[in-house]
Scaffold this active site. Structure first.
Site, PDB file in Angstrom:
ATOM      1  CG  ASP A  38     -13.473   6.546  -0.918  1.00 52.02           C
ATOM      2  OD1 ASP A  38     -13.379   6.587   0.421  1.00 52.02           O
ATOM      3  OD2 ASP A  38     -12.418   6.610  -1.472  1.00 52.02           O
ATOM      4  NE  ARG A  70     -10.099  -5.201   0.881  1.00 50.62           N
ATOM      5  CZ  ARG A  70      -9.574  -4.385   1.425  1.00 50.62           C
ATOM      6  NH1 ARG A  70     -10.217  -3.107   2.036  1.00 50.62           N
ATOM      7  NH2 ARG A  70      -8.262  -4.209   1.234  1.00 50.62           N
ATOM      8  CG  HIS A 101      -8.429   0.147  -2.492  1.00 55.94           C
ATOM      9  ND1 HIS A 101      -7.556  -0.850  -2.140  1.00 55.94           N
ATOM     10  CD2 HIS A 101      -9.017   0.306  -1.391  1.00 55.94           C
ATOM     11  CE1 HIS A 101      -7.682  -1.187  -1.165  1.00 55.94           C
ATOM     12  NE2 HIS A 101      -8.678  -0.389  -0.461  1.00 55.94           N
ATOM     13  CD  GLN A 115     -12.977  -1.962  -0.297  1.00 59.45           C
ATOM     14  OE1 GLN A 115     -12.227  -1.920   0.792  1.00 59.45           O
ATOM     15  NE2 GLN A 115     -14.252  -2.263  -0.057  1.00 59.45           N
ATOM     16  NE  ARG A 161      -3.845   0.650   2.102  1.00 49.29           N
ATOM     17  CZ  ARG A 161      -4.933   0.616   2.800  1.00 49.29           C
ATOM     18  NH1 ARG A 161      -5.225   1.513   3.602  1.00 49.29           N
ATOM     19  NH2 ARG A 161      -5.942   0.194   2.055  1.00 49.29           N
ATOM     20  CB  CYS A 219     -13.758   1.606   0.285  1.00 47.52           C
ATOM     21  SG  CYS A 219     -13.471   3.282   0.512  1.00 47.52           S
TER      22      CYS A 219
END
Ligand code: CP
Ligand code: NVA
Length: 306
Positions: free
Chosen positions: A224, A292, A129, A132, A102, A264
């Site tokens: 988001d 996830r 991402h 996700q 990340r 998310c």
């Protein structure tokens, strides 16, 4: 599948292979059956940004598969002091069986995969991402039965989430409408990639400044944070610009009656979403977060398994 860097790199078949394995691993975990599919393997997890879900779900997933996760904070490894991606990739490839990273610059993830000899999984960059969104699509499939022909409305910042959602929807044949404020649109190269895939899958892509237009007839509503990691200095400006893009009860009521709400996480109630939506009956955010774990286990098996 050698790496997981962008959903755009995957075929539709590979995406459904991930979902089939995720479904099996989820069911078997719930029923107490173990699958040590990564027995003895080690995953290095490099983080140059914070994380709750990604860190914990990859770590737990690796343990459940019989492997060992290694948390590598950029504050503690030499990468954080300027060691090159090339040297880091070369060295880590001698110790590990896979890397999850990340970070900020998407190119660093691409270079890590290019210079190393082990699988690389993108755990979020400023641009994308993918893990996700694969978990998001899996969640939508669980709730709605199928993906093709559904419409997703994304309301908010044209950021990493919006980009991977564009990639994901275009691959599986879902329509996607993205509403952002002017100057916060999605990256044009990503939009082009999604349009390329949409031609094959038949999905319709709409980019607008109008959240009311985007949300009409949506089966899935997504938002988001307005302030992503690394944008803290722009916070007050962003909060003002994004105000008309809040997913509140009034806006959500314009989607289909049985629309589901996804985010998310982490969420900031009272900003991008109101409590009555995220904590309301149509929200599936915690099932989404749980997935996830299951979906990333499938991804790890597909890139690191024998
Ligand atoms: N959604 C997500 O990636 O959460 P974290 O930042 O907590 O990992
Ligand atoms: N857009 C957010 C997603 C967090 C999971 C960020 O990059 O901070």
């Amino acid at each position: 599948m050698k790496h997981l860097i962008s959903i755009h790199d995957l075929t539709k078949e590979e995406i459904y292979e991930i979902f089939d394995l995720s479904k099996k691993l989820k069911k078997d975990l719930k029923e107490g059956r173990e699958h040590k599919l990564l027995k003895g393997k080690t995953l290095g997890m490099i983080f140059t940004k914070s994380s709750t879900r990604t860190r914990v779900s990859f770590e737990v997933g690796m343990y459940q598969l019989g492997g060992y996760p290694l948390f590598l904070s950029a504050n503690d490894i030499q990468l954080g002091r300027g060691e090159s991606i090339y040297d880091t990739a070369q060295v880590l490839s001698r110790y590990l069986d896979g890397i999850m990273i990340r970070t900020y610059d998407h190119q660093d993830v691409v270079d890590l995969a290019r210079y190393g000899s082990i699988p690389v999984i993108n755990g979020l960059t400023d641009l994308m991402h993918p893990c996700q969104v694969l978990a998001d699509l899996f969640t939508i499939m669980e709730k709605k039965g199928e993906l093709e022909g559904l419409k997703l409305a994304y309301i908010g910042d044209g950021n990493n989430m919006a980009h991977s959602l564009l990639h994901g929807c275009a691959k599986v044949g879902m329509d996607i409408s993205v509403a952002t404020p002017p100057n916060y649109e999605c990256d044009s190269a990503i939009v082009e990639e999604a349009k390329e895939d949409a031609k094959l899958s038949g999905s319709k892509i709409v980019l607008t400044y109008d959240p009311v237009e985007a949300i009409q007839n949506a089966d899935v509503v997504y938002t988001d944070t307005w302030v992503s990691m690394g944008q803290e200095a722009e916070r007050s400006e962003r909060l003002a610009v994004f105000k008309p893009y809040q997913v509140n009860k009034e806006l959500f009521s314009l989607a289909k009656k049985d629309a589901i709400f996804l985010h998310c996480l982490p969420a900031y109630r009272g900003y991008e979403v109101t409590e009555d939506v995220i904590d309301g009956p149509n929200s599936v955010v915690f099932d989404e977060a749980e997935n996830r774990l299951h979906v990333q286990k499938a991804i790890m098996v597909m890139v690191m398994g024998d």
